[in-house]
Design a protein around this motif. Structure first.
Motif, PDB file in Angstrom:
ATOM      1  N   VAL A   1       8.492   3.861  -1.072  1.00 26.70           N
ATOM      2  CA  VAL A   1       8.205   2.433  -1.263  1.00 26.70           C
ATOM      3  C   VAL A   1       9.457   1.658  -0.898  1.00 26.70           C
ATOM      4  CG1 VAL A   1       7.613   0.620  -2.916  1.00 26.70           C
ATOM      5  CG2 VAL A   1       6.566   2.880  -3.126  1.00 26.70           C
ATOM      6  N   ARG A   2       9.311   0.775   0.080  1.00 28.44           N
ATOM      7  CA  ARG A   2      10.417  -0.094   0.494  1.00 28.44           C
ATOM      8  C   ARG A   2      10.038  -1.508   0.099  1.00 28.44           C
ATOM      9  NH1 ARG A   2      14.809   0.183   3.761  1.00 28.44           N
ATOM     10  NH2 ARG A   2      15.294  -1.626   5.028  1.00 28.44           N
ATOM     11  N   LEU A   3      10.860  -2.103  -0.744  1.00 25.24           N
ATOM     12  CA  LEU A   3      10.577  -3.428  -1.272  1.00 25.24           C
ATOM     13  C   LEU A   3      11.369  -4.463  -0.473  1.00 25.24           C
ATOM     14  CD1 LEU A   3       8.835  -4.616  -3.496  1.00 25.24           C
ATOM     15  CD2 LEU A   3      10.732  -4.305  -5.072  1.00 25.24           C
ATOM     16  N   ALA A   4      10.656  -5.263   0.291  1.00 22.68           N
ATOM     17  CA  ALA A   4      11.283  -6.296   1.130  1.00 22.68           C
ATOM     18  C   ALA A   4      11.964  -7.346   0.258  1.00 22.68           C
ATOM     19  CB  ALA A   4      10.214  -6.948   2.012  1.00 22.68           C
ATOM     20  N   PRO A   5      12.869  -8.131   0.849  1.00 19.80           N
ATOM     21  CA  PRO A   5      13.506  -9.216   0.081  1.00 19.80           C
ATOM     22  C   PRO A   5      12.456 -10.173  -0.485  1.00 19.80           C
ATOM     23  CG  PRO A   5      14.569  -8.949   2.218  1.00 19.80           C
ATOM     24  CD  PRO A   5      13.343  -8.087   2.228  1.00 19.80           C
ATOM     25  N   HIS A   6      12.624 -10.558  -1.734  1.00 21.47           N
ATOM     26  CA  HIS A   6      11.747 -11.510  -2.420  1.00 21.47           C
ATOM     27  C   HIS A   6      10.288 -11.045  -2.447  1.00 21.47           C
ATOM     28  CE1 HIS A   6      15.216 -14.061  -2.486  1.00 21.47           C
ATOM     29  NE2 HIS A   6      15.341 -13.921  -1.187  1.00 21.47           N
ATOM     30  N   ALA A   7      10.066  -9.745  -2.446  1.00 17.05           N
ATOM     31  CA  ALA A   7       8.714  -9.174  -2.509  1.00 17.05           C
ATOM     32  C   ALA A   7       8.538  -8.437  -3.823  1.00 17.05           C
ATOM     33  CB  ALA A   7       8.493  -8.226  -1.328  1.00 17.05           C
ATOM     34  N   SER A   8       7.279  -8.177  -4.157  1.00 20.48           N
ATOM     35  CA  SER A   8       6.945  -7.457  -5.386  1.00 20.48           C
ATOM     36  C   SER A   8       5.978  -6.330  -5.086  1.00 20.48           C
ATOM     37  CB  SER A   8       6.290  -8.401  -6.397  1.00 20.48           C
ATOM     38  OG  SER A   8       7.173  -9.419  -6.790  1.00 20.48           O
ATOM     39  N   VAL A   9       5.983  -5.340  -5.973  1.00 23.60           N
ATOM     40  CA  VAL A   9       4.992  -4.271  -5.932  1.00 23.60           C
ATOM     41  C   VAL A   9       4.442  -4.144  -7.341  1.00 23.60           C
ATOM     42  CG1 VAL A   9       6.655  -2.383  -6.341  1.00 23.60           C
ATOM     43  CG2 VAL A   9       4.487  -1.908  -5.195  1.00 23.60           C
ATOM     44  N   ARG A  10       3.137  -3.965  -7.447  1.00 29.80           N
ATOM     45  CA  ARG A  10       2.475  -3.830  -8.744  1.00 29.80           C
ATOM     46  C   ARG A  10       2.163  -2.350  -8.957  1.00 29.80           C
ATOM     47  NH1 ARG A  10      -2.040  -8.087 -10.264  1.00 29.80           N
ATOM     48  NH2 ARG A  10      -0.146  -9.321 -10.453  1.00 29.80           N
ATOM     49  N   VAL A  11       2.610  -1.813 -10.089  1.00 32.41           N
ATOM     50  CA  VAL A  11       2.395  -0.406 -10.430  1.00 32.41           C
ATOM     51  C   VAL A  11       1.243  -0.337 -11.425  1.00 32.41           C
ATOM     52  CG1 VAL A  11       3.444   1.712 -11.323  1.00 32.41           C
ATOM     53  CG2 VAL A  11       4.864   0.034 -10.113  1.00 32.41           C
ATOM     54  N   HIS A  12       0.087   0.147 -10.958  1.00 32.31           N
ATOM     55  CA  HIS A  12      -1.112   0.271 -11.788  1.00 32.31           C
ATOM     56  C   HIS A  12      -1.114   1.624 -12.503  1.00 32.31           C
ATOM     57  CE1 HIS A  12      -3.087  -3.223  -9.894  1.00 32.31           C
ATOM     58  NE2 HIS A  12      -2.457  -2.824  -8.805  1.00 32.31           N
ATOM     59  N   THR A  13      -1.748   1.683 -13.660  1.00 33.58           N
ATOM     60  CA  THR A  13      -1.810   2.923 -14.432  1.00 33.58           C
ATOM     61  C   THR A  13      -2.801   3.922 -13.839  1.00 33.58           C
ATOM     62  OG1 THR A  13      -1.187   1.783 -16.452  1.00 33.58           O
ATOM     63  CG2 THR A  13      -2.310   3.889 -16.714  1.00 33.58           C
ATOM     64  N   GLY A  14      -3.938   3.472 -13.377  1.00 32.99           N
ATOM     65  CA  GLY A  14      -5.007   4.350 -12.931  1.00 32.99           C
ATOM     66  C   GLY A  14      -4.842   4.898 -11.526  1.00 32.99           C
ATOM     67  N   LYS A  15      -5.984   5.282 -10.950  1.00 29.86           N
ATOM     68  CA  LYS A  15      -5.998   5.893  -9.626  1.00 29.86           C
ATOM     69  C   LYS A  15      -6.323   4.868  -8.557  1.00 29.86           C
ATOM     70  CE  LYS A  15      -7.209  10.432 -11.214  1.00 29.86           C
ATOM     71  NZ  LYS A  15      -7.819  11.683 -10.850  1.00 29.86           N
ATOM     72  N   GLY A  16      -5.781   5.096  -7.352  1.00 30.16           N
ATOM     73  CA  GLY A  16      -6.050   4.225  -6.230  1.00 30.16           C
ATOM     74  C   GLY A  16      -5.223   4.653  -5.037  1.00 30.16           C
ATOM     75  N   LYS A  17      -5.376   3.929  -3.945  1.00 28.32           N
ATOM     76  CA  LYS A  17      -4.631   4.220  -2.727  1.00 28.32           C
ATOM     77  C   LYS A  17      -3.425   3.287  -2.660  1.00 28.32           C
ATOM     78  CE  LYS A  17      -4.939   4.702   2.183  1.00 28.32           C
ATOM     79  NZ  LYS A  17      -5.689   4.603   3.404  1.00 28.32           N
ATOM     80  N   ASP A  18      -2.229   3.872  -2.544  1.00 30.82           N
ATOM     81  CA  ASP A  18      -1.003   3.077  -2.486  1.00 30.82           C
ATOM     82  C   ASP A  18      -0.958   2.196  -1.243  1.00 30.82           C
ATOM     83  OD1 ASP A  18      -0.240   4.377  -4.792  1.00 30.82           O
ATOM     84  OD2 ASP A  18       1.286   5.610  -3.841  1.00 30.82           O
ATOM     85  N   THR A  19      -0.465   0.973  -1.433  1.00 31.26           N
ATOM     86  CA  THR A  19      -0.236   0.034  -0.332  1.00 31.26           C
ATOM     87  C   THR A  19       1.169  -0.534  -0.514  1.00 31.26           C
ATOM     88  OG1 THR A  19      -1.035  -1.929  -1.514  1.00 31.26           O
ATOM     89  CG2 THR A  19      -2.690  -0.610  -0.327  1.00 31.26           C
ATOM     90  N   ALA A  20       1.551  -1.465   0.332  1.00 31.85           N
ATOM     91  CA  ALA A  20       2.871  -2.102   0.210  1.00 31.85           C
ATOM     92  C   ALA A  20       2.955  -2.973  -1.042  1.00 31.85           C
ATOM     93  CB  ALA A  20       3.169  -2.934   1.455  1.00 31.85           C
ATOM     94  N   LYS A  21       1.821  -3.461  -1.540  1.00 35.99           N
ATOM     95  CA  LYS A  21       1.823  -4.370  -2.689  1.00 35.99           C
ATOM     96  C   LYS A  21       1.334  -3.734  -3.986  1.00 35.99           C
ATOM     97  CE  LYS A  21       1.392  -8.559  -0.037  1.00 35.99           C
ATOM     98  NZ  LYS A  21       2.247  -9.616  -0.467  1.00 35.99           N
ATOM     99  N   ASP A  22       0.656  -2.605  -3.902  1.00 32.43           N
ATOM    100  CA  ASP A  22       0.102  -1.941  -5.087  1.00 32.43           C
ATOM    101  C   ASP A  22       0.289  -0.435  -4.979  1.00 32.43           C
ATOM    102  OD1 ASP A  22      -1.591  -4.104  -6.610  1.00 32.43           O
ATOM    103  OD2 ASP A  22      -2.022  -4.406  -4.478  1.00 32.43           O
ATOM    104  N   VAL A  23       0.821   0.166  -6.049  1.00 32.70           N
ATOM    105  CA  VAL A  23       0.928   1.623  -6.130  1.00 32.70           C
ATOM    106  C   VAL A  23       0.263   2.060  -7.432  1.00 32.70           C
ATOM    107  CG1 VAL A  23       2.994   1.811  -4.684  1.00 32.70           C
ATOM    108  CG2 VAL A  23       3.247   1.577  -7.159  1.00 32.70           C
TER     109      VAL A  23
END
Length: 144
Positions: free
Chosen positions: A88-110
């Motif tokens: 996971v590479r977090l761009a400047p002034h960007a966010s990533v949301r870490v969910h508890t359950g299952k799903g497919k990781d993206t740049a904005k949600d893991v």
């Protein structure tokens, strides 16, 4: 006090804690990665469904001017549930949301790919550590 009012009071107290945690760490000469919003009580029915588990999340924000590689960083709670970030590479002034359950990781949600809730609804603490094991950010909520 009704449950709805108790939740509002808890959410307001959590907002105060999170507001202090969201101050850019770079201003203090520390890592620019901070906690953003935290949804520790998934709205709706707590039935351990994917929808309910993924409604519980933590947001990690890069307040800096350079991208940050979160590979091998960890996110944990007071019960020692640990999520280790992959590529996971977090761009400047960007966010990533870490969910508890299952799903497919993206740049904005893991996704932690868990089948049970992590964040305690009454008292818990989120800790973010870098790849070297140094604490980068913490956020607490609930009664002590």
């Amino acid at each position: 006090m009704s449950r709805a009012i108790a939740r509002l009071v808890t959410a307001a107290a959590c907002g105060v804690v999170l507001a202090s945690a969201a101050v850019p760490a770079s201003a203090a000469g520390r890592n620019p990665v901070v906690f953003g919003r935290i949804q520790y009580d998934s709205p709706g029915k707590d039935d351990r469904s994917a929808k309910s588990l993924n409604a519980e999340w933590v947001t990690i924000t890069n307040t800096g001017k350079k991208a940050v590689d979160l590979n091998r960083w960890t996110l944990s709670d007071t019960s020692r549930h640990v999520y280790r970030f992959g590529k996971v590479r977090l761009a400047p002034h960007a966010s990533v949301r870490v969910h508890t359950g299952k799903g497919k990781d993206t740049a904005k949600d893991v996704y932690q790919n868990r089948r049970a809730y992590v964040w305690n609804n009454t008292k818990d603490k989120a800790t973010l550590k870098d790849a070297g094991g140094r604490v980068v950010a913490t956020a607490s909520w609930g009664r002590r």
